[in-house]
Enzyme design. Structure first.
Site, PDB file in Angstrom:
ATOM      1  N   HIS A   1       6.974   9.854  -5.799  1.00 35.81           N
ATOM      2  CA  HIS A   1       6.829  10.642  -4.842  1.00 35.81           C
ATOM      3  C   HIS A   1       5.902   9.763  -3.763  1.00 35.81           C
ATOM      4  O   HIS A   1       4.903   9.360  -4.102  1.00 35.81           O
ATOM      5  CB  HIS A   1       6.175  12.032  -4.806  1.00 35.81           C
ATOM      6  CG  HIS A   1       6.012  12.803  -3.614  1.00 35.81           C
ATOM      7  ND1 HIS A   1       7.244  13.686  -3.253  1.00 35.81           N
ATOM      8  CD2 HIS A   1       5.105  13.205  -2.726  1.00 35.81           C
ATOM      9  CE1 HIS A   1       6.961  14.182  -2.017  1.00 35.81           C
ATOM     10  NE2 HIS A   1       5.610  13.799  -1.690  1.00 35.81           N
TER      11      HIS A   1
ATOM     12  N   ASP B   1       7.159  19.311  -6.475  1.00 32.56           N
ATOM     13  CA  ASP B   1       5.983  18.163  -6.520  1.00 32.56           C
ATOM     14  C   ASP B   1       4.849  18.604  -6.761  1.00 32.56           C
ATOM     15  O   ASP B   1       3.580  18.248  -6.254  1.00 32.56           O
ATOM     16  CB  ASP B   1       6.051  17.809  -4.967  1.00 32.56           C
ATOM     17  CG  ASP B   1       7.580  17.074  -4.435  1.00 32.56           C
ATOM     18  OD1 ASP B   1       7.936  16.768  -5.277  1.00 32.56           O
ATOM     19  OD2 ASP B   1       7.471  17.136  -3.182  1.00 32.56           O
TER      20      ASP B   1
ATOM     21  N   CYS C   1     -17.744 -31.490   9.500  1.00 33.01           N
ATOM     22  CA  CYS C   1     -17.284 -31.347   8.225  1.00 33.01           C
ATOM     23  C   CYS C   1     -17.992 -32.414   7.348  1.00 33.01           C
ATOM     24  O   CYS C   1     -18.657 -32.283   6.464  1.00 33.01           O
ATOM     25  CB  CYS C   1     -15.693 -31.354   7.878  1.00 33.01           C
ATOM     26  SG  CYS C   1     -14.709 -30.258   9.087  1.00 33.01           S
TER      27      CYS C   1
END
Length: 923
Positions: free
Chosen positions: A128, A164, A728
């Protein structure tokens, strides 16, 4: 049930691992979802003893029936299981005869009697699409969106005689994106994860580990089925409620309103966060104020004055148009077909006939949808036409906008001829008079060749580090934007001209792009300077200059990508030929940092494009503007739409979705090591996509007493302070031989005092602002830690007293190996200096290598033997000898250890974006 509508045909498989315990199963249901559950349960070794599904419709079997019949599984197609509330005995007997131990009901629209539900040894389980007990009933997904729930999900539960209400076996949930529709939510999560969950649930039952958790009644809700008749949108409510209603019915059954006396269905709703573009007013029944037809679509207003945007409109006759074209007058003139095009049209007519098997003949006026076609038939039509006519760019939406055969052929021929080409690029610029020019900066997401607002309309401020002022507002991309960009890149790679282009022609386009970047280099450098804080002269030479060089270098590689022939051990008397081919990977994602915004884009995307891939690139959130300007130039260069897509936004949202996306085959990332690890994990878990990582560094620089002192001072300072230390490969730690240490430090400090700190656009400035406030704060904290640990702060360490994010160039000495600043990268203008004993080469090498990083390194000495000895033993991807920061587009760049793997630049970078295929031919 409405949630099955407009599914995308996808193949899913759970793990191929076979568990010991297996069950005999009855599959009761229908649809693609049922088919995938059936197939995956069989792969896991369970025996499907019977499939119970719906009868054929218009001569076409349900996908579940097709799969089961193909594999010889018994298939039963009962029109109903009961009459007047009572089970049909012969139907129940046929079911019981298969001997199932468990009923699996992935999606079932029929009412199944309780003596069938309870018959097997283990009972029955049902899927569901809601988090029960919330949204019980057949339209659960619709109501999840209509109510504006922040979470969606599904439940696998044990069937009982309620609606359900049975005990819960398993639940999964996901976040609801602001512009999710029934389709996107289903295709992104409920469909793929639901299949996995059904298979997992069956195995839990087989292993005797399946729970039965009673559903609570607290929080329970039940909503009725949404149909076209009750899907009319109430426009007299707040904008978000209108938006939720529209997306909660998209695509089925479709929210509608009345315009000019006829019902019009609304699709593709999103909230507008920014200003509303100019447009033509349109009165709509029940609206609080007139709507507006704009170039982006139909703008609707809520009672709260907020606005939403609707992309597409569908009329009563089934014809769909872009909402922006509502006032366009008349139909475009029909095109006269050539003989070859007439032949193609007849082949397409046969495709229509194959799909619409219930229609006696396909006439020009035959309407695809009125003849019974459904959403999966749209997918089939598009894929069959694309397979028959390679190169034509056709999408599902094209079918909705040309529903009759005649209109479809007209649309197809225009696409084939290229007459449907996009209008000239429309750019909404943010402008700024600066640096003796007016810079024009795109600020929206760039997806599929167009600049457009983010799906949710959100924006954020791009801040100038020079004074902290707002440069402009920039679109804040969502997960939905990522999915659209990836889809565009995938389409461009698989069906667009880019993938079929002669490599030399591809190179010509990249050369043209480099030329345009050069024509706009002053504007690009100015944008780079105001957005990142880079000193203009450095931005011009390095940030932009090296970017241009990179594209030219890789443009030259396009027609030089080669495989090779390989001698193999031939089995006589046959002869064999084995050769390899280098092929592009497909859709690539690129995530870049903020220190060199344009250059990092170039380093990765140039190689990626030269190899023939398409890309989705996320610039750093704080420096998006040169990337978006680059996108504009790529269109002017003639790069086809969808090849390049740029998404500004957060790494946590956009970057994470890119690393998880199943259609991306490679991700290139430059950034911190912790984020690199997270990306690598996500790439592995999702689809094992290829990864290259350029991560953190703590690059050692060894300065020996026999160095050229003038050069060592000059280059040592450059190794630390180049680009404000936001570099870097910056030398994170200097090891200076004891006998020259004091002189070296003295000369460095004297040179720092001569440096001019100030406006990065001033040509005489040496040192600009740090990139953003949070980074400046981190650097100041870094200095505080150094002082507390006992290092000597010789110079700097403070914020400069002026507007903006300026920091003094800093020098620390007496740094011991155990200290925080000796081990961790600052990524700023902080020189960290330690000494080593005279002549202790091996000792300083051991200390230099005592780090988890290995990006770069350097050595200064006049002794060539010492230089070679040291360079061989330094554990770093790059070693500089008597120089520093000397990178070149032809030289590979990348790290070792936790500085990452993979290379940028040079031929090695090209290989990062290619795969090798081996072909063996017997003749």
């Amino acid at each position: 049930m409405l949630w099955t509508a407009s599914q995308v045909l996808r193949k899913f498989s759970t793990s191929s691992h076979h568990y010991h315990n297996k069950l005999k199963l009855a599959i009761i249901g229908q649809s693609l979802f049922g088919q995938e559950v059936y197939s995956n349960l069989r792969k896991q070794g369970h025996k499907v003893v019977g499939v119970f599904t719906v009868p054929d419709k218009d001569g076409k079997a349900d996908p579940l029936a097709v799969a089961a019949e193909k594999e010889g599984t018994p298939v039963f197609k009962f029109p109903r299981w009961r009459v007047k509330g009572k089970p049909i005995p012969e139907v129940v007997d046929a079911y019981k005869a298969v001997g199932a131990e468990l009923n699996v009901m992935p999606f079932c629209s029929q009412f199944i009697p309780m003596n069938v539900i309870d018959h097997p040894k283990h009972g029955s389980i049902i899927y569901h699409p809601s988090i029960l007990p919330l949204h019980r009933g057949a339209s659960a997904i619709n109501w999840t969106l209509i109510h504006g729930d922040k979470k969606a999900g599904f439940t696998v539960f044990w069937a009982d005689d309620g609606l359900d209400t049975g005990p819960i076996l398993l639940q999964r949930e996901c976040d609801v994106e602001p512009n999710d529709t029934v389709d996107t939510l289903y295709n992104r999560f409920l469909f793929p994860e639901g299949i996995k969950a059904m298979v997992e649930s069956v195995q839990l039952i087989a292993d005797g580990k399946a729970p039965r958790i009673p559903q609570p009644e607290e929080g329970a809700s039940y909503e009725g089925i949404q149909k076209k008749s009750n899907a009319k949108v109430n426009l007299a409510q707040p904008a978000e409620a209108i938006h939720n209603w529209i997306r909660g019915h998209d695509k089925v059954p479709g929210a509608w309103t009345v315009i000019d006396g006829q019902s019009v269905t609304l699709y593709g709703s999103s909230m507008l966060g920014g200003s509303v573009p100019e447009g033509q007013p349109l009165d709509i029944e029940g609206a609080s104020q007139a709507a507006r037809v704009t170039k982006n679509g139909l703008v609707l207003y809520g009672t709260d004055g907020k606005a939403l945007l609707v992309k597409n409109l569908q009329f009563e006759d089934g014809k769909m148009i872009p909402a922006s074209k509502y006032f366009s007058s008349g139909e475009s003139a029909s095109v006269e077909l050539t003989d070859d095009e007439k032949t193609m049209a007849e082949e397409i007519r046969n495709i229509w006939k194959g799909i619409l098997s219930n229609v006696p003949a396909i006439e020009d006026t035959t309407d695809f949808f009125k003849s019974g076609a459904a959403s999966m038939d749209v997918v089939r039509l598009v894929e069959e036409v694309k397979q028959k006519c390679a190169g034509v760019q056709l999408q599902n939406e094209d079918v909705y906008m040309a529903t009759t055969f005649q209109d479809f052929i007209q649309m197809f021929v225009r696409k084939l001829r290229g007459e449907d080409q996009e209008e000239e690029l429309v750019v909404d610029y943010a402008t700024k008079d600066v640096n003796n020019m007016t810079v024009k900066m795109p600020y929206q997401c760039f997806i599929n060749g167009k600049f457009e607002d983010s799906e949710n309309g959100k924006t954020y401020d791009s801040i100038s580090p020079s004074d902290g002022s707002v440069i402009c507002k920039v679109s804040y991309a969502s997960v939905g934007d990522v999915d659209r960009a990836v889809a565009a890149a995938k389409e461009a790679y698989e069906n667009g001209p880019w993938g079929k282009m002669n490599p030399r022609d591809r190179g010509s386009l990249l050369y043209r792009l480099a030329d345009l970047m050069e024509e706009h280099q002053e504007e690009l450098a100015t944008i780079e300077s105001i957005d990142s804080g880079a000193v203009y002269t450095l931005a011009l030479k390095t940030h932009v200059g090296m970017s241009i060089q990179t594209f030219r270098y890789f443009a030259g590689w396009c027609d030089k990508i080669q495989g090779k022939t390989i001698p193999i051990n031939q089995a006589r008397p046959n002869r064999n030929l084995t050769f390899t081919k280098k092929e592009p990977l497909g859709v690539c994602a690129i995530v870049i940092p903020w220190n060199y915004p344009l250059m990092m884009l170039a380093w990765k995307s140039a190689a990626c494009l030269a190899a023939g891939n398409t890309l989705v690139l996320k610039p750093a959130q704080v420096t998006p503007l040169t990337a978006l300007k680059f996108a504009e130039l790529s269109v002017k260069a003639g790069i086809p739409k969808g090849v390049i897509n740029i998404l500004p936004g957060s790494g946590g949202m956009v970057g994470q979705r890119l690393s998880e996306h199943p259609d991306i085959r490679k991700l290139g990332f430059t950034g911190s090591t912790p984020i690199g690890k997270q990306i690598m994990k996500s790439c592995a878990v999702s689809n094992l996509k290829k990864v290259s990582l350029e991560l953190g560094g703590k690059s050692p620089l060894l300065i020996f007493s026999d160095c050229d002192m003038d050069k060592a001072v000059r280059m040592g300072m450059s190794s630390v302070y180049f680009n404000k230390g936001e570099n870097c490969i910056a030398a994170g730690r200097l090891f200076v031989e004891e006998s020259i240490h004091d002189e070296f430090i003295h000369r460095v400090v004297e040179e720092i005092k001569k440096m001019k700190i100030g406006d990065p656009l001033d040509r005489s400035t040496d040192h600009g602002p740090q990139n953003h406030k949070a980074h400046l704060d981190k650097l100041l904290e870094y200095c505080e830690i150094g002082v507390k640990e006992g290092a000597t702060l010789v110079y700097g360490g403070k914020r400069v007293d002026r507007p903006g994010f300026f920091m003094e160039p800093t020098v620390f000495t007496d740094v011991e190996d155990h200290m925080f600043i000796a081990k961790e990268e600052s990524f700023g203008p902080i020189m960290v200096v330690s000494t080593f004993k005279d002549g202790d080469v091996d000792g300083v090498l051991q200390r230099a290598n005592d780090t988890e990083y290995g990006l770069a390194s350097g050595v200064f000495t006049r002794d060539i033997n010492k230089a070679m000895y040291v360079s061989e033993r330094l554990e770093a991807g790059t070693v500089f000898v008597n120089t520093y920061n000397k990178t070149d587009v032809a030289s590979p760049f990348g790290g070792f250890k936790q500085s990452g793997f993979g290379k940028d630049l040079g031929e090695d970078a090209l290989m990062e974006y290619l795969k090798t295929k081996a072909v063996t031919v017997e003749y």
